[in-house]
Design an enzyme around this catalytic site. Sequence first.
Site, PDB file in Angstrom:
ATOM      1  N   CYS A 159     -12.602 -22.133 -58.048  1.00  0.00           N
ATOM      2  CA  CYS A 159     -13.866 -21.466 -58.460  1.00  0.00           C
ATOM      3  C   CYS A 159     -14.307 -20.243 -57.618  1.00  0.00           C
ATOM      4  O   CYS A 159     -14.819 -19.140 -58.292  1.00  0.00           O
ATOM      5  CB  CYS A 159     -15.067 -22.469 -58.417  1.00  0.00           C
ATOM      6  SG  CYS A 159     -15.532 -22.919 -56.669  1.00  0.00           S
ATOM      7  N   HIS A 215     -20.103 -24.523 -54.696  1.00  0.00           N
ATOM      8  CA  HIS A 215     -19.402 -24.053 -55.887  1.00  0.00           C
ATOM      9  C   HIS A 215     -19.888 -22.345 -55.946  1.00  0.00           C
ATOM     10  O   HIS A 215     -20.658 -21.999 -55.465  1.00  0.00           O
ATOM     11  CB  HIS A 215     -20.326 -24.711 -57.314  1.00  0.00           C
ATOM     12  CG  HIS A 215     -19.634 -24.185 -58.608  1.00  0.00           C
ATOM     13  ND1 HIS A 215     -18.562 -23.979 -58.847  1.00  0.00           N
ATOM     14  CD2 HIS A 215     -20.343 -23.667 -59.719  1.00  0.00           C
ATOM     15  CE1 HIS A 215     -18.287 -23.560 -60.111  1.00  0.00           C
ATOM     16  NE2 HIS A 215     -19.496 -23.369 -60.645  1.00  0.00           N
TER      17      HIS A 215
END
Length: 314
Positions: free
Chosen positions: A89, A165
């Site tokens: 990510c 994230h």
Amino acid sequence: MSGGWNTIESDAGVFTYLIEKLGVRDVQFEELITLEPDELRQAGQIYGVIFLFKYPTGETRSDTPKDGSFDYEAADNLFFAAQTIQNACGTQALLSVLLNKDGEVDIGKDLREFKEFTGAFPADLRGDALSNSDLIREVHNSFARSSPFIDETQRTATEEDDVYHFIAYTSINNKLYELDGLQPAPISHGDCTVSEFPDRVIPVLQRRISRYPPTEIRFNLLACVQDLRIRAREMGDMETLEAEEHKRTEWQWENALRRHNFVGFVGELLKGVVKDKLAQGGDAYENWVEEAKGKTKKRIEERQKKGFAGDDTE
């Protein structure tokens, strides 16, 4: 799939040299210390920001985002890829900014070809194409910390793990978009020109952070900006230019350390210390061991007083 993706750090030096290795020119990342539009403006020409946060595991997906609105049609006019693999990510977020700035930024031959190849794909196939790109994966993995004990390609998160994230925010076609590969579509936060970006994105970030408990401080924000050395040269600001060159040298050194495995060095160092203690004769070795045990016990007791577990590891 040709291989796994390792975890990389949210670090300006890592991201800057990662994109440079992918062929991007005249772009760097700067860490932002405060959530102030003025600090973002001071970074010069801004292409977007990358936001790192603790992901709330177990949270159910909703048909509507908590802020902004899904723009399902936007994916036809911008680069948006679903996240289909763990640990990718960070690179996916920075590509979400840069591939949407092609023309404004020189993204290089390889990334331009990748963007053109995936242009007609839906988001999930774009994510698969990204995950299976040998070039992007190998460059990404070259910036992971060397670990002789953990195989990051096999590691999976559990509910007890802290999961972090990365997501991207950028202005595209005069709209402020949040590009998160775990969402079904780009999230629009309304009208936003490039010049308005600092004033528009900061309130969005503040609202996101406000949804966390006040004790949660584990956030990181990186601005994707034009290479600061360019402006320094244009203005004849030699002091800033020298500082930026020095920063680049430090980044290169830190990135080299990340890739190095120090286990062998530490092992040889311990052998030398033990050999020296044994050579001193008498009770030198036993006294050294007992002294080390005492220091360890003291650290454990201090941590217990502060509310930590008895394990003396971080």
